[in-house]
Enzyme design. Structure first.
Site, PDB file in Angstrom:
ATOM      1  N   ASP A  47      57.373  16.316  19.308  1.00 46.22           N
ATOM      2  CA  ASP A  47      57.071  17.450  20.705  1.00 46.22           C
ATOM      3  C   ASP A  47      56.300  16.782  21.675  1.00 46.22           C
ATOM      4  OD1 ASP A  47      58.221  18.977  18.545  1.00 46.22           O
ATOM      5  OD2 ASP A  47      56.468  20.231  18.294  1.00 46.22           O
ATOM      6  N   ALA A  48      55.438  15.848  21.424  1.00 50.06           N
ATOM      7  CA  ALA A  48      54.814  15.298  22.501  1.00 50.06           C
ATOM      8  C   ALA A  48      55.686  14.654  23.697  1.00 50.06           C
ATOM      9  CB  ALA A  48      53.644  14.469  22.130  1.00 50.06           C
ATOM     10  N   TYR A  50      58.667  15.279  24.094  1.00 43.79           N
ATOM     11  CA  TYR A  50      59.581  16.257  24.826  1.00 43.79           C
ATOM     12  C   TYR A  50      58.957  16.695  25.966  1.00 43.79           C
ATOM     13  CZ  TYR A  50      62.435  20.289  25.631  1.00 43.79           C
ATOM     14  OH  TYR A  50      63.073  21.293  26.052  1.00 43.79           O
ATOM     15  N   SER A  96      81.516  49.240  20.148  1.00 44.15           N
ATOM     16  CA  SER A  96      80.905  49.095  18.930  1.00 44.15           C
ATOM     17  C   SER A  96      82.097  49.147  18.022  1.00 44.15           C
ATOM     18  CB  SER A  96      79.784  50.089  18.685  1.00 44.15           C
ATOM     19  OG  SER A  96      80.368  51.358  18.533  1.00 44.15           O
ATOM     20  N   LEU A  97      81.353  48.936  16.563  1.00 48.51           N
ATOM     21  CA  LEU A  97      82.501  48.967  15.570  1.00 48.51           C
ATOM     22  C   LEU A  97      82.609  49.986  14.638  1.00 48.51           C
ATOM     23  CD1 LEU A  97      81.245  45.200  14.386  1.00 48.51           C
ATOM     24  CD2 LEU A  97      83.511  45.601  15.312  1.00 48.51           C
ATOM     25  N   GLU A 127      82.425  37.710   8.868  1.00 49.99           N
ATOM     26  CA  GLU A 127      81.304  36.892   9.421  1.00 49.99           C
ATOM     27  C   GLU A 127      80.004  37.872   9.140  1.00 49.99           C
ATOM     28  OE1 GLU A 127      82.623  35.835  13.317  1.00 49.99           O
ATOM     29  OE2 GLU A 127      81.463  37.646  14.233  1.00 49.99           O
ATOM     30  N   LYS A 129      77.129  40.604   9.820  1.00 54.94           N
ATOM     31  CA  LYS A 129      76.930  41.638  10.818  1.00 54.94           C
ATOM     32  C   LYS A 129      75.571  41.405  11.201  1.00 54.94           C
ATOM     33  CE  LYS A 129      77.412  46.496  12.167  1.00 54.94           C
ATOM     34  NZ  LYS A 129      76.189  46.494  12.831  1.00 54.94           N
ATOM     35  N   ASP A 131      71.648  41.982  12.469  1.00 56.45           N
ATOM     36  CA  ASP A 131      71.042  43.236  12.812  1.00 56.45           C
ATOM     37  C   ASP A 131      70.086  43.071  13.751  1.00 56.45           C
ATOM     38  OD1 ASP A 131      70.244  45.764  13.029  1.00 56.45           O
ATOM     39  OD2 ASP A 131      69.221  45.712  11.247  1.00 56.45           O
ATOM     40  N   ARG A 150      73.479  45.526  25.917  1.00 59.55           N
ATOM     41  CA  ARG A 150      74.479  46.451  25.773  1.00 59.55           C
ATOM     42  C   ARG A 150      74.543  47.619  26.503  1.00 59.55           C
ATOM     43  NH1 ARG A 150      76.361  50.144  21.899  1.00 59.55           N
ATOM     44  NH2 ARG A 150      78.559  50.407  22.113  1.00 59.55           N
ATOM     45  N   GLU A 189      74.167  38.108  19.503  1.00 58.54           N
ATOM     46  CA  GLU A 189      73.368  38.940  19.174  1.00 58.54           C
ATOM     47  C   GLU A 189      72.154  38.408  19.129  1.00 58.54           C
ATOM     48  OE1 GLU A 189      74.735  41.850  18.082  1.00 58.54           O
ATOM     49  OE2 GLU A 189      72.952  42.780  16.931  1.00 58.54           O
ATOM     50  N   TYR A 241      78.990  35.293  18.986  1.00 56.30           N
ATOM     51  CA  TYR A 241      80.198  35.544  17.943  1.00 56.30           C
ATOM     52  C   TYR A 241      81.539  36.125  18.845  1.00 56.30           C
ATOM     53  CZ  TYR A 241      77.908  40.187  18.242  1.00 56.30           C
ATOM     54  OH  TYR A 241      77.302  41.410  18.766  1.00 56.30           O
ATOM     55  N   LYS A 305      87.307  40.873  11.295  1.00 57.77           N
ATOM     56  CA  LYS A 305      87.919  40.890  12.467  1.00 57.77           C
ATOM     57  C   LYS A 305      89.501  40.270  12.169  1.00 57.77           C
ATOM     58  CE  LYS A 305      83.899  39.920  15.109  1.00 57.77           C
ATOM     59  NZ  LYS A 305      83.191  38.920  15.877  1.00 57.77           N
ATOM     60  N   LYS A 329      79.841  47.691   5.895  1.00 54.85           N
ATOM     61  CA  LYS A 329      78.310  48.059   5.749  1.00 54.85           C
ATOM     62  C   LYS A 329      77.796  47.781   4.272  1.00 54.85           C
ATOM     63  CE  LYS A 329      76.204  49.563   8.771  1.00 54.85           C
ATOM     64  NZ  LYS A 329      76.067  50.751   9.756  1.00 54.85           N
ATOM     65  N   CYS A 423      50.197  80.582   5.818  1.00 51.27           N
ATOM     66  CA  CYS A 423      50.372  79.288   6.656  1.00 51.27           C
ATOM     67  C   CYS A 423      49.070  78.510   6.638  1.00 51.27           C
ATOM     68  CB  CYS A 423      50.501  80.123   8.034  1.00 51.27           C
ATOM     69  SG  CYS A 423      50.389  78.677   9.295  1.00 51.27           S
ATOM     70  N   CYS A 426      46.835  79.013   9.943  1.00 50.62           N
ATOM     71  CA  CYS A 426      46.313  80.476  10.570  1.00 50.62           C
ATOM     72  C   CYS A 426      46.189  81.379   9.338  1.00 50.62           C
ATOM     73  CB  CYS A 426      46.919  80.867  11.660  1.00 50.62           C
ATOM     74  SG  CYS A 426      48.529  81.536  11.224  1.00 50.62           S
ATOM     75  N   CYS A 439      56.009  80.536   9.779  1.00 46.54           N
ATOM     76  CA  CYS A 439      54.898  81.331  10.102  1.00 46.54           C
ATOM     77  C   CYS A 439      55.339  82.390  11.521  1.00 46.54           C
ATOM     78  CB  CYS A 439      53.606  80.453  10.352  1.00 46.54           C
ATOM     79  SG  CYS A 439      52.336  81.194  11.196  1.00 46.54           S
ATOM     80  N   CYS A 445      48.769  81.243  16.085  1.00 44.90           N
ATOM     81  CA  CYS A 445      48.709  80.064  15.068  1.00 44.90           C
ATOM     82  C   CYS A 445      48.181  78.810  15.712  1.00 44.90           C
ATOM     83  CB  CYS A 445      50.116  80.043  14.367  1.00 44.90           C
ATOM     84  SG  CYS A 445      49.986  78.603  13.218  1.00 44.90           S
TER      85      CYS A 445
END
Ligand code: IVH
Length: 687
Positions: A47-48, A50, A96-97, A127, A129, A131, A150, A189, A241, A305, A329, A423, A426, A439, A445
């Site tokens: 990292d350093a 980089y 959408s699907l 593949e 789906k 979320d 979207r 996504e 995708y 698909k 799903k 109620c 009241c 009520c 009330c």
């Protein structure tokens, strides 16, 4: 000059040509290491090291601003904040699907395709789906040109600066294997890996900030930031995708498109397969479902698909989804917990709603501790009692609901819960209206008054900041507000002594209320809580009558001249406005001096496809009660009507739907299941 010398040269001292050469070399190197780290998961440098390369590039660009390229890796740290996100049109609509909830529905899909295309054409790409939040990335001549959420599928929000900060979004397409096309629109996504999401929440908790409910919310929040430097600090990933549009490259199949996306430097979903039968799809769905809880990202099903692109074009799309794909799903996540207590809450209109207080339980990443039991009949039907073990789920992944009671043999159950004889707010004896218990003490009330105040100040009504449920409760309990009009007499001195108020918040609330005496008539009408009048009807009424006095003087016939107002609605509206107590309360309110404006023409640039849509709900719904769903839809600007006609846009059919469903089919009205509706709603926004 050797490479080594160039690294050390003072950026200011470099000539343009030398600087340009070094910027090119460094950009490529940083890109490569970024890709090794984020995309391929096999870093070669620390990292350093980089960071050293990165800072050197930043210094060079600072010294030679004209040489800084839009696709430079330094652009990933974010740009100056903006005031708003622009609305941008998608290159190709983002549909959408259609969804399948069981294997039979997948079989029907497969049969339909086989019938239309013949067996030889049938190969499916399958593949996960994902979320998250879907996003369009557009590349012109290989360089990231724009990123668009979207939105409503046609127009979304431009989030280009934000997308630039996401390491897995290529700023420039690689072209070492496949030449970069002149134009490319890619759908993917945006998501957060669960471990990243958890560390983000951990950091928020440590910084005394509210943790996010779930990765999806955190993702869309991060994606839609006005300050891309904040987005840069959120651990987002984009998995690509779908090639939405391309010029300068050609594919025959989706699999080829996916391979090209990879070659161009995108990350694609894992475990993509090509299969030929429903049995293979079933096995894939089962296996992914079994692994669902151990994945490092959220999925809610698998996508199937058609692989071949030419037949896809032949099949085409409905206005909402392609006919060549389906989302298979998973069952919503369910958990078992216990009902500690059942209490009754009283809403703005006086309806008494039984609510289950649950022993807190995590359902799909969100802690659930209460769930509406809807009404007397629902409660009887489910027969759940205090102390019972119950299965809970989140309908449409949002609203918690009690699915059913879990039998516990040998355990003695408490007596059935009955709706109270007074109620809880009241003390008035409630009356039964169909499945509801109401009520009738609408004007005195406390609970109903609190509800009215909250509604009056809510976002689609007067939008008064700081006038939420808690404040409304306080104002009523302290006797400061007995009527909506009293809100306009509140002073700072009244508020300061109240719990939770200080001078600043008191002043803000008083000012906030006062400012709203100049408001659009439509908002004012929404705020009054007239039966049947949601955002859309209020807007139409305002445009037609152009003044509150004119509306009050209107007879039912006059009201019916308003687009979308039928006899039932007009009677309900006039009856409400002419009730003496309502009329008196309205006089008192108007005496505070309102300036109610009406825009010249309806604003039709609102990016939602719900405004004015006529929706009918039928059959028994699972996730929401009918009135809840109706409220949600009205909040989006749709009209919920009772009967199906040729003018109906959409029928939502729950279980056991009967004649309305048949009629809708006959008239060719689009029919959605409740889940499909919820899915479509998720992408929409209140006007
Ligand atoms: S394909 C024309 N593939 O699921 C439809 N969608 O309603 C092309 N989604 O918000 C979409 N993972 O963004 C496709 N592997 C995947 C997906 C996927 C998630 C999202 C999509 C949309 C929703 C479908």
């Amino acid at each position: 000059m050797t490479q080594h010398d160039a690294d050390k040269a003072d950026p200011q001292a470099l000539g343009n040509e030398e600087a340009a050469a070094e910027i090119d070399r460094l950009s490529a190197e940083i890109d490569r290491h970024g890709r090794l780290y984020y995309v391929e998961n096999r870093p070669e440098i620390s990292d350093a090291s980089y960071d050293t390369l990165f800072r050197r590039l930043q210094a060079l660009e600072a010294a030679h601003p004209a040489l800084a390229r839009p696709d430079s890796p330094t652009q990933r740290v974010g740009a100056d904040p903006r005031d708003s996100l622009p609305s941008l049109e998608h290159a190709v609509p983002m549909l959408s699907l259609d969804s399948a909830h069981d294997l039979d529905a997948v079989r029907r899909f497969d049969e339909r395709l086989r019938k239309a295309l013949g067996d030889e054409q049938i190969r499916y790409v399958i593949e996960p789906k994902l979320d998250g939040a879907s996003l369009e990335l557009v590349y012109v001549d290989g360089v990231l040109d724009r990123a668009v959420t979207r939105g409503n599928g046609r127009v979304g929000e431009g989030v280009t600066e934000n997308a630039r900060t996401i390491p897995s979004v290529p700023l420039r397409l690689r072209d070492d294997e496949i030449a970069a096309p002149a134009f490319l629109s890619v759908r993917g996504e945006a998501l957060m890996y669960l471990n990243d999401f958890e560390s983000l929440n951990q950091r928020r908790i440590e910084a005394d900030e509210q943790p996010y409910q779930n990765p999806r919310n955190a993702t869309s929040g991060a994606l839609r930031q006005l300050d891309s430097r904040i987005t840069a600090q959120r651990p987002l990933t984009v998995l690509a995708y779908d090639v939405l549009a391309v010029e300068g490259a050609e594919f025959d199949t989706d699999s080829e498109g996916l391979a090209a996306l990879k070659a161009w430097g995108f990350v694609t979903p894992e475990r993509i397969e090509v299969v030929e039968s429903v049995d293979e799809i079933a096995e894939y769905h089962r296996a992914f479902g079994a692994d669902r809880d151990s994945l490092n990202y959220e999925i809610d099903g698998v996508v199937v698909k058609l692989d071949a692109l030419a037949p896809r074009r032949r099949l085409g799309s409905t206005s909402h989804h392609p006919r060549w794909a389906i989302a298979f799903k998973f069952e919503p996540r369910k958990e078992v917990t216990r009902i500690d207590r059942i209490f009754v809450s009283v809403g703005r209109t006086g309806v008494l709603t039984p609510v289950a207080l649950l022993r807190p339980v995590e359902v799909g990443g969100v802690t659930v501790s209460r769930a509406s039991l809807h009404n007397r009949e629902e409660l009887e039907r489910k027969d759940v009692r205090e102390g019972d073990r119950v299965r809970v789920q989140r309908a449409g992944d949002v609203i918690p609901q009690v699915v059913e009671r879990v039998d516990e043999e040998g355990r003695e159950r408490r007596p059935a819960f009955t709706m109270p004889e007074a109620c809880p707010s009241c003390g008035t004896a409630p009356v039964e209206k169909g499945p509801f218990t109401v009520c009738p003490n609408h004007f005195a009330c406390g609970a109903q008054l609190k509800g009215r105040i909250t509604h009056f100040g809510s976002r689609s009504a007067l939008d008064i900041e700081g006038l939420g449920g808690e404040t409304a409760a306080l104002l009523v309990d302290e006797g400061l507000v007995k009527d909506l009009a009293d809100l306009f007499d509140l002073t700072e001195e009244d508020l300061v002594p109240l719990e939770g108020f200080a001078e600043v918040s008191a002043r803000n609330l008083v000012q906030g209320i006062e400012e709203r005496s100049r408001v659009e008539l439509a908002r004012f009408l929404v705020g009054l809580g007239i039966p049947e009048v949601g955002v859309t009807v209020a807007r139409d009424l305002a445009l037609h009558f152009r003044g509150i006095a004119e509306l009050r003087a209107g007879a039912p016939d006059d009201l019916e001249a308003v687009h979308g107002v039928g006899p039932k609605m007009s009677t309900a509206i006039t009856a409400f406005l002419q009730q003496p107590r309502v009329s008196e309360a309205l006089d008192r309110l108007l005496a505070k001096g309102f300036e109610l404006s009406v825009p010249e023409a309806p604003a039709d640039d609102a990016p939602d496809d719900w405004a004015g849509k006529r929706v009918v709900l039928t059959g028994s719904l699972e996730g929401y009660t009918r009135s809840e769903l109706k409220k949600v839809l009205q909040g989006l600007g749709a009209r919920v009507t009772g009967s199906v006609s040729a003018r109906t846009d959409l029928l939502v059919a729950g279980a056991n739907a009967g004649s309305k469903l048949a009629k809708a089919r006959e008239l060719g009205v689009e029919v959605l299941t409740e889940d499909e509706l919820l899915e479509r709603i998720e992408g929409a926004e209140a006007p």
